[in-house]
Design a protein around this motif. Structure first.
Motif, mmCIF file in Angstrom:
data_model
loop_
_atom_site.group_PDB
_atom_site.id
_atom_site.type_symbol
_atom_site.label_atom_id
_atom_site.label_comp_id
_atom_site.label_asym_id
_atom_site.label_seq_id
_atom_site.Cartn_x
_atom_site.Cartn_y
_atom_site.Cartn_z
ATOM 1 N N GLU A 1 1.094 -1.084 0.268
ATOM 2 C CA GLU A 1 0.080 0.087 -0.160
ATOM 3 C C GLU A 1 0.844 1.365 0.044
ATOM 4 O O GLU A 1 0.522 2.298 -0.672
ATOM 5 C CB GLU A 1 -1.292 -0.232 1.252
ATOM 6 C CG GLU A 1 -1.636 -1.506 0.768
ATOM 7 C CD GLU A 1 -3.114 -0.850 0.349
ATOM 8 O OE1 GLU A 1 -3.776 0.016 -0.862
ATOM 9 O OE2 GLU A 1 -3.269 -2.418 -0.409
ATOM 10 N N ALA B 1 1.205 4.010 -2.734
ATOM 11 C CA ALA B 1 0.725 5.753 -2.262
ATOM 12 C C ALA B 1 1.892 6.457 -2.584
ATOM 13 O O ALA B 1 1.568 8.045 -3.278
ATOM 14 C CB ALA B 1 1.185 5.777 -0.807
ATOM 15 N N ASP C 1 -1.206 7.244 7.555
ATOM 16 C CA ASP C 1 -1.228 8.426 7.211
ATOM 17 C C ASP C 1 -1.340 7.721 5.587
ATOM 18 O O ASP C 1 -1.835 8.544 4.870
ATOM 19 C CB ASP C 1 0.739 8.235 6.621
ATOM 20 C CG ASP C 1 1.673 9.408 7.638
ATOM 21 O OD1 ASP C 1 0.260 10.272 8.256
ATOM 22 O OD2 ASP C 1 2.192 9.421 7.773
ATOM 23 N N LEU C 2 -1.698 6.484 5.596
ATOM 24 C CA LEU C 2 -2.304 5.261 3.952
ATOM 25 C C LEU C 2 -3.845 5.747 4.546
ATOM 26 O O LEU C 2 -3.886 6.495 3.028
ATOM 27 C CB LEU C 2 -1.336 4.154 4.916
ATOM 28 C CG LEU C 2 -0.714 3.367 3.830
ATOM 29 C CD1 LEU C 2 -0.139 2.401 3.804
ATOM 30 C CD2 LEU C 2 0.452 4.438 1.968
ATOM 31 N N CYS D 1 -5.432 8.313 5.135
ATOM 32 C CA CYS D 1 -5.317 9.961 5.213
ATOM 33 C C CYS D 1 -4.565 10.504 4.177
ATOM 34 O O CYS D 1 -4.949 11.778 3.615
ATOM 35 C CB CYS D 1 -4.779 11.081 6.116
ATOM 36 S SG CYS D 1 -6.285 10.759 7.560
ATOM 37 N N CYS D 2 -3.720 10.134 3.189
ATOM 38 C CA CYS D 2 -3.939 9.826 1.924
ATOM 39 C C CYS D 2 -2.472 10.969 2.335
ATOM 40 O O CYS D 2 -2.228 11.611 1.587
ATOM 41 C CB CYS D 2 -4.613 10.371 0.243
ATOM 42 S SG CYS D 2 -5.594 9.223 0.129
ATOM 43 N N THR D 3 -1.729 11.183 3.335
ATOM 44 C CA THR D 3 -0.583 11.562 3.241
ATOM 45 C C THR D 3 0.676 11.176 3.548
ATOM 46 O O THR D 3 1.642 10.944 3.661
ATOM 47 C CB THR D 3 -1.231 12.624 5.190
ATOM 48 O OG1 THR D 3 -0.641 11.642 6.005
ATOM 49 C CG2 THR D 3 -1.610 13.542 4.776
ATOM 50 N N ASP E 1 2.819 9.701 1.163
ATOM 51 C CA ASP E 1 4.167 9.960 0.408
ATOM 52 C C ASP E 1 4.587 10.833 0.680
ATOM 53 O O ASP E 1 5.786 11.989 0.334
ATOM 54 C CB ASP E 1 3.415 10.726 -0.707
ATOM 55 C CG ASP E 1 1.871 11.435 -0.952
ATOM 56 O OD1 ASP E 1 1.726 11.605 -0.097
ATOM 57 O OD2 ASP E 1 1.889 12.306 -2.397
#
Length: 128
Positions: free
Chosen positions: A55, A59, A94-95, A97-99, A101
């Motif tokens: 994952e 991302a 973080d995964l 919340c899409c943060t 990266d």
């Protein structure tokens, strides 16, 4: 035993990669990863404990299938490293919340390798 003969080696797009000097560096990196994992972490780790790694790769726009194909031994070392990770909660958050990266370098023990893979255009996922 080399299963690729000279006749079909020309059609093998990864022949040059396997013959390259970085192959030895990949083995050294794998040993370094394994040395950093404590014995008790290995004893309690389960295969599903590394599920965040693919994952995280997605991302970061890295194709996990291509990464495993091109860097098989290093990939497995990264999985072991991920399985023993102590920052799983932050990683999962973080995964979700899409943060990831933006923040993975702060806690991910695979950050250096992931950054190198991210810079390799052959490993990038193409949407569309």
């Amino acid at each position: 035993m080399d299963v690729l003969t000279e006749d079909n080696r020309a059609g093998d797009r990864y022949a040059d990669w396997r013959d390259a000097a970085h192959f030895e560096g990949e083995e050294a990196a794998l040993l370094a990863f394994l040395q950093r994992i404590a014995e008790e972490d290995i004893a309690t780790a389960e295969p599903r404990d590394a599920s965040e790694m693919s994952e995280m790769m997605k991302a970061l726009n890295i194709d996990p299938v291509e990464a495993e194909f091109q860097y098989r031994r290093l990939y497995y070392g990264m999985q072991a490293n991920c399985a023993g990770c102590r920052a799983k909660e932050r990683c999962r958050n973080d995964l979700a919340c899409c943060t990831a990266d933006r923040h993975f370098r702060e806690y991910c023990e695979n950050a250096e390798i992931l950054s190198e893979m991210r810079a390799d255009p052959d490993l990038l996922r193409f949407e569309g």
